[in-house]
Every structure is written in structure tokens, then in C-alpha cells.
Design a protein around this motif. Structure first.
Motif, PDB file in Angstrom:
ATOM      1  N   ARG B 171      25.709   7.248 -22.812  1.00  0.00           N
ATOM      2  CA  ARG B 171      24.312   7.321 -23.244  1.00  0.00           C
ATOM      3  C   ARG B 171      24.052   6.401 -24.425  1.00  0.00           C
ATOM      4  O   ARG B 171      23.018   5.762 -24.532  1.00  0.00           O
ATOM      5  CB  ARG B 171      23.967   8.758 -23.625  1.00  0.00           C
ATOM      6  CG  ARG B 171      22.842   9.325 -22.796  1.00  0.00           C
ATOM      7  CD  ARG B 171      22.347  10.591 -23.367  1.00  0.00           C
ATOM      8  NE  ARG B 171      22.930  11.734 -22.694  1.00  0.00           N
ATOM      9  CZ  ARG B 171      22.587  12.996 -22.965  1.00  0.00           C
ATOM     10  NH1 ARG B 171      21.679  13.241 -23.897  1.00  0.00           N
ATOM     11  NH2 ARG B 171      23.143  13.981 -22.323  1.00  0.00           N
ATOM     12  N   GLU B 197      25.166  17.806 -14.128  1.00  0.00           N
ATOM     13  CA  GLU B 197      24.127  17.895 -15.167  1.00  0.00           C
ATOM     14  C   GLU B 197      23.914  16.563 -15.867  1.00  0.00           C
ATOM     15  O   GLU B 197      22.795  16.119 -16.089  1.00  0.00           O
ATOM     16  CB  GLU B 197      24.534  18.922 -16.222  1.00  0.00           C
ATOM     17  CG  GLU B 197      24.025  20.316 -15.949  1.00  0.00           C
ATOM     18  CD  GLU B 197      24.450  21.271 -17.040  1.00  0.00           C
ATOM     19  OE1 GLU B 197      24.971  22.348 -16.709  1.00  0.00           O
ATOM     20  OE2 GLU B 197      24.269  20.899 -18.219  1.00  0.00           O
ATOM     21  N   GLN B 200      22.080  14.209 -13.700  1.00  0.00           N
ATOM     22  CA  GLN B 200      20.649  14.478 -13.640  1.00  0.00           C
ATOM     23  C   GLN B 200      19.952  13.956 -14.889  1.00  0.00           C
ATOM     24  O   GLN B 200      18.878  13.347 -14.832  1.00  0.00           O
ATOM     25  CB  GLN B 200      20.399  15.991 -13.481  1.00  0.00           C
ATOM     26  CG  GLN B 200      20.754  16.494 -12.108  1.00  0.00           C
ATOM     27  CD  GLN B 200      20.582  17.999 -12.002  1.00  0.00           C
ATOM     28  OE1 GLN B 200      20.597  18.708 -12.998  1.00  0.00           O
ATOM     29  NE2 GLN B 200      20.431  18.482 -10.779  1.00  0.00           N
ATOM     30  N   ASP B 201      20.606  14.173 -16.063  1.00  0.00           N
ATOM     31  CA  ASP B 201      20.036  13.660 -17.299  1.00  0.00           C
ATOM     32  C   ASP B 201      19.895  12.143 -17.238  1.00  0.00           C
ATOM     33  O   ASP B 201      18.852  11.582 -17.565  1.00  0.00           O
ATOM     34  CB  ASP B 201      20.934  14.024 -18.492  1.00  0.00           C
ATOM     35  CG  ASP B 201      20.727  15.469 -18.935  1.00  0.00           C
ATOM     36  OD1 ASP B 201      21.636  16.029 -19.571  1.00  0.00           O
ATOM     37  OD2 ASP B 201      19.648  16.025 -18.625  1.00  0.00           O
ATOM     38  N   CYS B 203      19.742  10.170 -14.649  1.00  0.00           N
ATOM     39  CA  CYS B 203      18.687   9.776 -13.708  1.00  0.00           C
ATOM     40  C   CYS B 203      17.333   9.859 -14.374  1.00  0.00           C
ATOM     41  O   CYS B 203      16.495   8.964 -14.270  1.00  0.00           O
ATOM     42  CB  CYS B 203      18.667  10.713 -12.498  1.00  0.00           C
ATOM     43  SG  CYS B 203      19.766  10.229 -11.209  1.00  0.00           S
ATOM     44  N   ARG B 204      17.161  10.977 -15.079  1.00  0.00           N
ATOM     45  CA  ARG B 204      15.880  11.210 -15.748  1.00  0.00           C
ATOM     46  C   ARG B 204      15.601  10.091 -16.739  1.00  0.00           C
ATOM     47  O   ARG B 204      14.507   9.541 -16.814  1.00  0.00           O
ATOM     48  CB  ARG B 204      15.938  12.567 -16.449  1.00  0.00           C
ATOM     49  CG  ARG B 204      14.657  12.966 -17.137  1.00  0.00           C
ATOM     50  CD  ARG B 204      14.625  14.457 -17.449  1.00  0.00           C
ATOM     51  NE  ARG B 204      15.832  14.941 -18.071  1.00  0.00           N
ATOM     52  CZ  ARG B 204      16.044  15.006 -19.384  1.00  0.00           C
ATOM     53  NH1 ARG B 204      15.107  14.581 -20.213  1.00  0.00           N
ATOM     54  NH2 ARG B 204      17.166  15.478 -19.871  1.00  0.00           N
ATOM     55  N   PHE B 205      16.648   9.726 -17.523  1.00  0.00           N
ATOM     56  CA  PHE B 205      16.470   8.671 -18.514  1.00  0.00           C
ATOM     57  C   PHE B 205      16.110   7.350 -17.852  1.00  0.00           C
ATOM     58  O   PHE B 205      15.201   6.637 -18.283  1.00  0.00           O
ATOM     59  CB  PHE B 205      17.739   8.477 -19.354  1.00  0.00           C
ATOM     60  CG  PHE B 205      18.037   9.638 -20.266  1.00  0.00           C
ATOM     61  CD1 PHE B 205      19.323  10.103 -20.405  1.00  0.00           C
ATOM     62  CD2 PHE B 205      17.024  10.265 -20.970  1.00  0.00           C
ATOM     63  CE1 PHE B 205      19.606  11.174 -21.233  1.00  0.00           C
ATOM     64  CE2 PHE B 205      17.297  11.340 -21.799  1.00  0.00           C
ATOM     65  CZ  PHE B 205      18.588  11.803 -21.920  1.00  0.00           C
ATOM     66  N   LEU B 207      14.748   6.784 -14.946  1.00  0.00           N
ATOM     67  CA  LEU B 207      13.389   6.798 -14.408  1.00  0.00           C
ATOM     68  C   LEU B 207      12.352   6.747 -15.526  1.00  0.00           C
ATOM     69  O   LEU B 207      11.333   6.065 -15.412  1.00  0.00           O
ATOM     70  CB  LEU B 207      13.170   8.049 -13.561  1.00  0.00           C
ATOM     71  CG  LEU B 207      13.859   8.009 -12.207  1.00  0.00           C
ATOM     72  CD1 LEU B 207      13.695   9.337 -11.485  1.00  0.00           C
ATOM     73  CD2 LEU B 207      13.284   6.878 -11.346  1.00  0.00           C
ATOM     74  N   ASP B 208      12.662   7.428 -16.647  1.00  0.00           N
ATOM     75  CA  ASP B 208      11.730   7.400 -17.766  1.00  0.00           C
ATOM     76  C   ASP B 208      11.598   6.003 -18.337  1.00  0.00           C
ATOM     77  O   ASP B 208      10.508   5.561 -18.711  1.00  0.00           O
ATOM     78  CB  ASP B 208      12.202   8.353 -18.879  1.00  0.00           C
ATOM     79  CG  ASP B 208      11.780   9.795 -18.590  1.00  0.00           C
ATOM     80  OD1 ASP B 208      12.313  10.710 -19.251  1.00  0.00           O
ATOM     81  OD2 ASP B 208      10.918   9.983 -17.706  1.00  0.00           O
ATOM     82  N   ASP B 211       9.450   4.140 -16.138  1.00  0.00           N
ATOM     83  CA  ASP B 211       8.093   4.645 -16.188  1.00  0.00           C
ATOM     84  C   ASP B 211       7.375   4.281 -17.480  1.00  0.00           C
ATOM     85  O   ASP B 211       6.255   3.775 -17.478  1.00  0.00           O
ATOM     86  CB  ASP B 211       8.163   6.171 -16.074  1.00  0.00           C
ATOM     87  CG  ASP B 211       7.233   6.693 -15.012  1.00  0.00           C
ATOM     88  OD1 ASP B 211       6.949   7.893 -15.036  1.00  0.00           O
ATOM     89  OD2 ASP B 211       6.772   5.882 -14.176  1.00  0.00           O
ATOM     90  N   ASP B 229      17.378   8.253  -3.946  1.00  0.00           N
ATOM     91  CA  ASP B 229      16.286   8.930  -4.637  1.00  0.00           C
ATOM     92  C   ASP B 229      15.498   8.027  -5.562  1.00  0.00           C
ATOM     93  O   ASP B 229      14.272   8.056  -5.578  1.00  0.00           O
ATOM     94  CB  ASP B 229      16.865  10.065  -5.506  1.00  0.00           C
ATOM     95  CG  ASP B 229      16.557  11.423  -4.900  1.00  0.00           C
ATOM     96  OD1 ASP B 229      17.112  12.405  -5.399  1.00  0.00           O
ATOM     97  OD2 ASP B 229      15.753  11.475  -3.946  1.00  0.00           O
ATOM     98  N   ILE B 230      16.210   7.268  -6.404  1.00  0.00           N
ATOM     99  CA  ILE B 230      15.467   6.621  -7.483  1.00  0.00           C
ATOM    100  C   ILE B 230      15.163   5.147  -7.257  1.00  0.00           C
ATOM    101  O   ILE B 230      14.341   4.582  -7.964  1.00  0.00           O
ATOM    102  CB  ILE B 230      16.177   6.765  -8.851  1.00  0.00           C
ATOM    103  CG1 ILE B 230      17.489   5.960  -8.890  1.00  0.00           C
ATOM    104  CG2 ILE B 230      16.449   8.217  -9.194  1.00  0.00           C
ATOM    105  CD1 ILE B 230      18.100   5.933 -10.276  1.00  0.00           C
TER     106      ILE B 230
END
Lengths: 358, 266, 312
Positions: B171, B197, B200-201, B203-205, B207-208, B211, B229-230
Motif C-alpha cells: 500500500r 480482505e 478487496q481493499d 481493489c477499492r483503492f 477503483l477509487d 474514479d 471485475d475492475i
């Protein structure tokens, strides 16, 4: 109980970025500076100034220079004494040949000449690393020493290259006594140490450490590797050059090229190993330790010889000193490779908890 | 789904790139493009040349043949042997398969190094720590704290990265890349070695990032679920050649791709 | 220019170079087997020479003194491995290098503490005199001693080469040099191997110590021989014994030629050009290093070394 950060909140980034974020540290450093600038000159005697304090500060400055290059930027150098020599001899020449040149400017110019030499002998660092680079710096060490001895211009054509530093005068006040020389050295070293700390906590320092840790990655994120390495050599040599000038003017007075030999380079390397590579504080601790150790040993030997009523020759003492030095290097590398600075940090951590065990 | 930054025109074109190390052909005549604001995945079995492709894009390796074309500030620039420094200056940032963090520094300092191209003050000004240098340092600290908040790593900012667990190191490395405010972000297996987990974190980052900042992202990834997915479009490499190029659905149905993954001899 | 004088200087340089190689080989051995650059090699040479000469001066016969000194070097090797290397086993090479610098100081101090610090002369039966027939027939003065040193070095290199290639221990040493972990994985006892390597290096140091000691006398300056070996290692690569020989020859020859010819040729022109007294005497103190440095810029891994590849 005493050393607690409780209640000290940082509400701005500026506060968080301070050199001494903890209030107790600020008080301690202020007290130390007060002690060094005001109390010591009042109580110390000639011997302490000339033989202990002044050389300690000068070596600390040289160790600081080496630490910038080897500790922060990761470029191993065995040519520290050569850079000091350049600073000393060039400062001497500027003072001698340009009438009315202010002494501090001569020191600075001596430093700049050393920086130039540093850049030249730092060029190989762009292609070679590790101990190969150490060998390149050895070339610098031998070459500079030889040049100082062979090219008469450096020592104003004196025999065997000996120079005698002129008097030091700033704004009409002559720094003649050992005490005044101590204060001058202290002032220069304090200012330069502050500058070094500022440099190392800003982008320059980070670039140095990035090149040290993984230069390929540093290049990938945009850090100009060549410029960074050369800048490290330049700044480091500048510091060593000024230390050399101080060495000639404020400490020895009369100096020959041989005084800046390989032995001295090794001593300064030892200072940063024992004191802590990559640490400003470590440079000071290491210099203090290496300067005070011989004195401590001779006092010890004196005591032992008096106690046992035997004669301990000087040769035995100096050999013993060699063994102790070497042994301590090995000891520190095994036990605490980050030297006294890390031990100091650990002590502070423990002090934060005191009197609780954890 | 309404995207803040809809996919635009091509910003990166890889044309006929071939790369060999001695006798080993890592890449052979690979061509594809990347459009602005999209998430492009590069997938393929092990040894397909995916990391090499990324290394070519950002100048760590120089291809024997082929060119890389970037569109920056509206103009196209063509490269045969750009070096990684230049790539960084053009706005390319990346993370590495084996973490390339600076182990001697804290997480905060590592991320701050990512801002190095934006720092203007000379070393003399920094040594004096006056006005401009101090202001600049604080300004960049503020920007980096933004990245730290985004990645939720406030609690480890002063920890030396060598002491951090693997997932957090990854990260921090992402943080260093983001701190540069890149136009193009290259991610080399950002989720390798992570548990569900952490994945998932991450992926979220990712995509964010796409975005909020509209960063164009090229990523190498093995986890098919994540990729499908992404990503907007996918490139498939096998033994250094391109064997598939299209949307996730198209790739899923591509027989050559299925064969490559199942190990069917071809 | 006198041709036969030139050849005499060249030959003298080549033979001096072989002497450097003797020291360099010790470095290569340790580096090959443990990846450690043993800066203390020079101090080991000094210790060996000093121990030997102190024993013979006290009336111990030549061969017995040799055996005792060798035993001392073996004990030293084992002690170094146990006290210095083992605790530092996972540290980066630079840390190990600095540890060997510390070791140098310890050995220097210890040698002189035990045996005293006066210089000693050392006689090993070969005279430093010109070879008779060469002097008479070709007018060249080439020392018997230098030639014998070359012969001894040649024999030693051959013996080491055979040892490494054909014995089980030699193979094990090569395995350890390549990859410590892999060697452990196949059951090679790392600690024993390192002790053996340091012992062999100690033996090499002894031979070098005897040769250098009888040439220059056994004194503190002998420790600086290690520094002379560094340019040799750079040219020849740190991992190659033939490289050490060739590197030594190049360094020895160029240094000697520079020492003799450059001041003659360049003193006057440089003095005129720079307007200050220029005397290039003593150029040999740094010439070898600068040559090595220039060489490094062109080929960072030396003549025989392996190319360094940086992977991200």
C-alpha cells in the motif's frame, strides 16, 4: 515520568516537522548549547580547549561530512582526509595570496575547492559501487596527498609541503587564544550541523537515502541519480574541506600533507561506524568517543602502572589502542550496527516509559 | 455506471515491441493501445512477458524493436529507448512485483520521495530552511497526507517500511506512485500475496484512484475475478506474444486464451 | 632510450607484480568462498612474517618455525570465523568489509604487542642479486630473488588451481562461493568450509609474508601491502586467481615503468607549463590506483569478473 510527550499536541505540519518535536528535547538542546557556548569557555583550561574540545568538534564536522556521503547517500569513501587536506591547503593559499580576505570566506572557499575535487573523484560512482568505489576514493586519497607534497605552489614552496596557518582575525578581533579558537570552531560547526540536519530532512536527504537504498527504483520515480550522487560528494567534501581548514587554522597551526593520511580517513570512518551511520547525532557521538578514547586509555594505563608499580611503554599503549579500536568496531558491527545513535534512541525510548517497565 | 471520467482517446500506443535478453525472447511484436481514464489489464500465464512489457513502457528495459508513443499535453511523443527518469517526468508512475521501497526510510518519507519531481527548491535553500523551502516542504507534506488518508495508512506513517507487513508495504508503494499525481499508473501484481480482505481493499483503492483522479491504469494481475471485475479492457500475452485483446467478456470467450491457461499445446 | 634498460625495468616491474599477486590471491580465496572482502589480508601477511621471523631469531629452525607459524595462522583462521564472521553472517557485504577493517587494526596491534615493533630482516636463502649470466650476456640486471618469487607464485597458483578443480573440498568451496544457501541445502558444512578457506588464505599470507619480508624487511609498513593488492584485484576481478596474476603483472609493470620514466619525461615540460616546480617523483604511490580506476570506468567487473546485473 519526566520524559513524556503527554500534552504536547502537534496541530500543524510545521510543528510535526521540527528537528526536536518533544519539548524536553528542546530544553535539553538549549541547555547543551548554553553550556557549550557560555559555561565551557569560563571553566575549561588551555589543555581542554586545545587538545580535546577543538579537535573533537573538527572531527565531528569531518565525520558529519563522511556521514552525508556514506551514511545517507550510501557511497563508501576512504578519501575523507584528502578532502580535508584540500580544504586546509586551499584556505591557506586564499588567506596568503589575496590580501584582506576574510578568514571565514577563506574557509568557505577551501570547502568549495574540496567540493570540486569531490565531484571529480565522485564521477566514478556513476559506474561503480560498493568497495570498488572505495578503491576509487583511495586513488583520490593517495593522489591528493602526493600532489600537496609535490606541487610546491600549495605550500608556498616550503620544504616537504609544511604550511603554517596565519592568524585569524574577524572584524578586527584576533582569535589568538585556545579558548577563542574553540568558540570560533564551535560556531562554525553548530551552524553547519544545523544546515546538514535541514538538508537531510528535506528532499535532498530523501534523494540521498533513496539512492542508497535502491538506486534503480529511485531512478524510476524520477530522482536524477547522477546529479544526486555528485551532489552528495560535493556537499560531503565541502564539509570535510571546512573541517580541514579548521584543522589547520584552529587546531594544529602548522600542518603537513602527511597529517591527512589514510590513517585519518580510517579514523573518521570509524567515527561514523561507532557513532551511527546515517545520523547527525551519531557523527558527534562517534567523534567524541574516538577523540576521548586515547585519553581515557592513557589515564587508565597511568593508573594501572602506578597501581602495579610497573612501566608500561608508549609502544604497548598505542598497540593496545589499536586493538581496542579494532575490537570496538567489530563489537559495534555485531551488536549494534547503527552505533551509539541507535543506542541513544533506545535509551530515550526506555526513558519515555520510565519508571514503568513497559 | 456513471463514470466521473469517461474513457477517452488513446494516450499510450505500444507498437511492434520486441524484447530479447540474449537468446530469450521476452516479447515478440506486441502491439496494443491504452485509452485515457481506462483500467487496462495485462494477463497471461507465468513467463508470458507481462512484467517485461511494463518495464518497457516505463523505460527500465529498452526494446530491440518497436516504439512506445505517449500523448502528453495533447502532443504525441515517440520513444525507442527512453529511460525511466524521462518516463517519470512524463507522468508515468509504477509499482513493482517485488516491493521496491526504500527500506531505510519511514512510510511518510517514502511517499514524500514520490513528490520529488514537483520540488523546486535548490539544496542551498533547503539547508537554510527559510521561507520558500519550508513552505514547499509543508505543502508537499499536506499533499502526501492526502494520499495517506486515501490509503488509510495514517497509523503507520512514521514506521520504517522494513518493519511493515507485506500488505501494508504494497500500500505504501502504491502511495508513493500516487503521490506523483501520475497521468499513467502501472501496477505490477498489486494484489500478489494478499488475503481476501486485503485484495478487496486494494481493489477499492485502485477503483477509487481511477474514479477520483481519472488516472489511466495499466495493471498486471493473476486473480481472474479481480481482472474481470475492475478492468475495462484486457490484453492477453502468452510466451511474449499477444493472443487476445478486448473487453473482459470477449476475452473470456476467446479460445486461444482458454487454451493458453489450460496449458493446451499450441 | 636504452632498450636493455627498458626491458630490465619492465621485467623488474612484472616480477614485482607477481609479488602483488601473491597477496591478491589471498583476497580472492576468501572472497570466492565467503563473499567477504578481507581487508585484513595485509595484517595477516604482517602477522605471519613477524611470527616467523621472531621464531627464527630466537633460534627455532626454519622448518619448525614454518610449521608453528602455519599452525598460528590456522588457529587465527578458525578464531576469525567464529568471532567475527559467524555473528555477522546475514549482514550486507559492506558491514563485513568494515569488520575486516576493524580486524586489521586488531591484528596489527596484537602482532606488535606480542612480538614488539622493531623492524626485522628476514633471510630465506635466496639472494637479492642480479642473475649472473643475464647480466653478462644481455647487460640486464634482474634479481634472482624476484625470479624465484615468480616461480613460487606460479607453483602456488598451480597447486590452488588443482585443489579447487579436483578435490572434494575444492568443489565444496566453489559451491559455497556460488550460493551459500544452496550449499547448505546439499549438506556442505558451511562453518568448516569457511575455516578451511581462511586457513588456506593464512597459508598464502605466510608465503607472501616470507617473500615480502625478505625483500623489504618485516616492519609495520608490510600491512600496507594489502592496499597495493587492491588495484590488482580491480583489474583482475575479485573472483579469479588467474585474474589476480594477470592483474598483478599489469599493475607491477605499469607502476615500475611510470616510476622510472614519467618523472624523466614529464618533470621539465610540466614545470614550464605550470610555472611552478613540478617533481613527479613518487608517482607510484597513486599510479596503480588511477590505472585501476580508469579501467573500472570502462569495465566495472574487471578483466575476469562476472558482470553485475541489477534486477528490479
Amino acid at each position: 515520568m519526566l520524559y513524556r510527550e503527554a500534552g504536547q499536541f502537534k496541530s500543524t505540519y510545521a510543528e510535526d516537522q521540527q528537528i526536536f518535536p518533544i519539548r524536553q528535547d528542546r530544553i535539553a538542546i538549549a541547555a547543551l548549547l548554553l553550556f557549550a557556548f557560555v559555561i565551557v569557555p569560563l571553566v575549561a583550561n588551555q589543555y581542554w580547549f586545545a587538545a580535546i574540545l577543538t579537535p573533537l568538534l573538527i572531527f565531528a564536522l569531518a565525520a558529519l561530512g563522511l556521514n552525508i556521503l556514506t551514511g545517507y547517500a550510501g557511497q563508501l569513501s576512504l578519501g575523507t582526509a584528502a578532502f580535508m587536506a584540500v580544504g586546509a591547503f586551499m584556505a591557506y593559499n586564499f588567506e596568503l595570496r589575496i590580501p584582506g580576505m576574510p578568514i571565514l570566506v577563506s574557509f568557505a572557499l577551501g570547502g568549495l575547492c574540496a567540493a570540486a575535487v569531490g565531484i571529480v573523484f565522485g564521477l566514478p560512482s556513476l559506474r561503480i559501487k560498493g568497495f570498488y568505489l572505495a578503491v576509487a576514493t583511495l586513488a583520490c586519497q593517495f593522489f591528493v596527498l602526493w600532489a600537496m607534497q609535490r606541487f610546491g605552489w600549495f605550500s608556498n614552496n616550503s620544504t616537504s609541503g609544511v604550511i603554517t596557518a596565519g592568524k585569524i582575525e574577524i572584524l578586527g578581533y584576533e582569535f589568538a587564544s585556545a579558548g577563542s579558537k574553540y568558540l570560533l570552531t564551535l560556531g562554525v560547526v553548530a551552524v553547519m550541523a544545523l544546515a546538514a540536519k535541514n538538508l537531510m530532512r528535506s528532499q535532498t536527504g530523501r534523494s540521498f537515502m533513496a539512492v542508497r537504498d535502491m538506486d534503480v527504483a529511485a531512478g524510476v520515480i524520477g530522482i536524477p541519480i547522477m546529479k544526486t550522487k555528485l551532489l552528495a560528494f560535493a556537499i560531503s567534501s565541502f564539509y570535510c574541506g571546512v573541517a580541514g581548514a579548521l584543522y589547520a587554522f584552529c587546531y594544529l597551526g602548522t600542518v603537513e600533507p602527511e597529517a591527512f593520511n589514510l590513517d585519518l580517513s580510517f579514523r573518521i570512518l570509524f567515527m561514523i561506524i561507532i557513532g551511527g551511520v546515517g545520523s547527525i547525532l551519531g557523527s558527534f557521538l562517534g567523534a567524541a568517543f574516538i577523540t576521548l578514547l586515547p585519553i581515557f586509555l592513557s589515564v587508565l594505563f597511568g593508573g594501572v602502572s602506578r597501581l602495579l608499580d610497573i612501566e608500561i611503554s608508549h609502544a604497548v599503549q598505542s598497540n593496545f589502542e589499536l586493538i581496542v579500536f579494532g575490537g570496538l568496531i567489530i563489537f559495534f558491527l555485531i551488536v549494534e550496527p547503527h552505533g551509539f545513535a541507535r543506542l541513544w534512541q533506545i535509551a530515550k525510548e526506555k526513558l519515555r516509559l520510565w519508571p514503568f517497565p513497559h | 455506471m456513471n463514470r466521473a471520467y469517461p474513457v477517452g482517446e488513446t494516450v499510450l500506443a505500444v507498437e511492434g515491441v520486441s524484447l530479447a535478453f540474449g537468446g530469450v525472447k521476452a516479447l515478440t511484436n506486441v502491439s496494443f493501445d491504452v485509452r485515457e481514464h481506462e483500467v487496462r489489464a495485462i494477463i497471461g500465464p507465468n513467463g508470458a512477458g507481462k512484467s517485461s512489457m511494463l518495464n518497457v513502457i516505463n523505460g527500465v528495459y529498452h526494446p530491440q524493436q518497436g516504439t512506445i508513443r505517449f500523448r502528453t499535453n495533447g502532443a504525441w511523443r515517440e520513444f525507442h529507448d527512453m529511460d525511466s527518469n524521462e518516463a517519470a517526468r512524463l507522468g508515468v508512475a509504477r509499482t513493482f512485483q517485488n516491493i521496491a521501497l526504500f527500506k531505510g526510510m519511514t512510510a511518510l518519507d517514502n511517499i514524500l520521495t514520490g513528490r520529488n519531481l514537483k520540488m523546486r527548491c535548490s539544496f542551498v535553500e533547503q539547508a537554510l530552511w527559510l521561507g520558500r523551502a519550508k513552505k514547499e516542504e509543508l505543502e508537499h507534506r499536506r499533499a502526501v497526507e492526502g494520499v495517506i488518508d486515501f490509503l488509510e495508512i495514517q497509523h503507520i506513517r512514521k514506521t520504517p517500511v522494513g518493519k511493515l507487513p507485506y500488505g501494508l508495504q504494497k500500500r505504501v508503494e502504491l502511495g508513493r506512485a500516487l503521490a506523483a499525481e501520475p497521468a499513467l499508473l502501472l501496477l505490477d501484481e498489486p494484489m500478489a500475496g494478499m488475503n481476501l480482505e486485503e485484495k478487496q481493499d486494494m481493489c477499492r483503492f485502485i477503483l477509487d484512484v481511477n474514479d477520483h483522479y481519472g488516472t489511466t491504469i495499466v495493471l498486471i494481475e493473476h486473480d481472474m475475478g479481480v481482472v474481470m471485475d475492475i478492468s475495462d479492457r484486457v490484453v492477453v500475452l502468452d510466451y511474449g506474444r499477444k493472443i487476445g485483446d478486448g473487453t473482459p467478456d470477449e476475452i473470456r470467450a476467446n479460445q486461444a486464451v482458454i487454451d493458453a491457461y489450460l496449458g493446451v499445446a499450441h | 632510450m636504452n632498450v636493455s634498460f627498458f626491458f630490465e625495468v619492465l621485467l623488474g616491474g612484472l616480477l614485482a607484480g607477481v609479488m602483488y599477486s601473491l597477496v591478491a590471491i589471498g583476497f580472492v580465496l576468501i572472497y570466492k568462498a565467503s563473499g567477504v572482502f578481507n581487508f585484513a589480508q595485509g595484517a595477516m601477511v604482517f602477522l605471519a612474517a613477524l611470527t616467523f621471523v621472531s621464531l627464527t631469531e630466537r633460534g627455532v629452525p626454519f622448518v619448525v618455525a614454518l610449521v608453528i607459524t602455519l599452525a598460528v595462522m590456522i588457529v587465527l583462521g578458525i578464531a576469525i570465523e567464529k568471532v567475527v564472521l559467524r555473528p555477522l553472517v546475514n549482514q550486507p557485504p559492506i558491514t563485513l568489509f568494515m569488520a575486516t577493517i576493524g580486524l586489521t587494526f586488531v591484528l596489527e596491534g596484537l602482532s606488535q604487542l606480542v612480538w614488539g615493533s622493531q623492524p626485522h630482516g628476514l633471510e630465506i636463502g635466496i639472494k637479492d642479486e642480479p642473475i649472473g649470466w643475464l647480466l653478462d650476456n644481455a647487460g640486464m640486471s634482474v634479481s634472482q630473488f624476484d625470479l624465484s618469487a615468480a616461480g613460487i607464485a606460479g607453483v602456488m597458483v598451480a597447486a590452488l588451481a588443482l585443489f579447487f578443480q579436483y578435490t572434494r573440498i575444492g568443489r565444496a568451496l566453489r559451491a559455497v562461493a556460488d550460493d551459500h544457501q544452496a550449499a547448505l541445502a546439499v549438506g556442505i558444512p558451511l562453518k568448516h568450509i569457511w575455516a578451511i578457506v581462511w586457513t588456506v588464505a593464512g597459508f598464502v599470507a605466510l608465503v607472501a609474508g616470507l617473500m615480502w619480508g625478505s625483500r623489504n624487511g618485516v616492519q609495520y609498513a608490510l600491512t600496507f601491502i594489502a592496499l597495493k593488492a587492491l588495484p590488482v584485484l580491480i583489474l583482475g576481478g575479485f573472483e579469479s586467481i588467474p585474474g589476480a596474476i594477470i592483474g598483478g603483472l599489469i599493475v607491477g609493470a605499469s607502476e615500475k615503468l611510470a616510476e622510472v620514466y614519467l618523472p624523466q619525461l614529464l618533470n621539465a615540460p610540466l614545470t614550464n607549463m605550470l610555472g611552478t616546480a613540478v617533481n613527479l617523483q613518487g608517482i607510484e604511490s597513486w599510479f596503480a590506483y588511477v590505472i585501476a580506476l580508469l579501467f573500472l570506468l570502462v569495465r566495472p567487473q574487471g578483466l575476469f569478473g562476472e558482470k553485475i546485473i541489477d534486477r528490479v
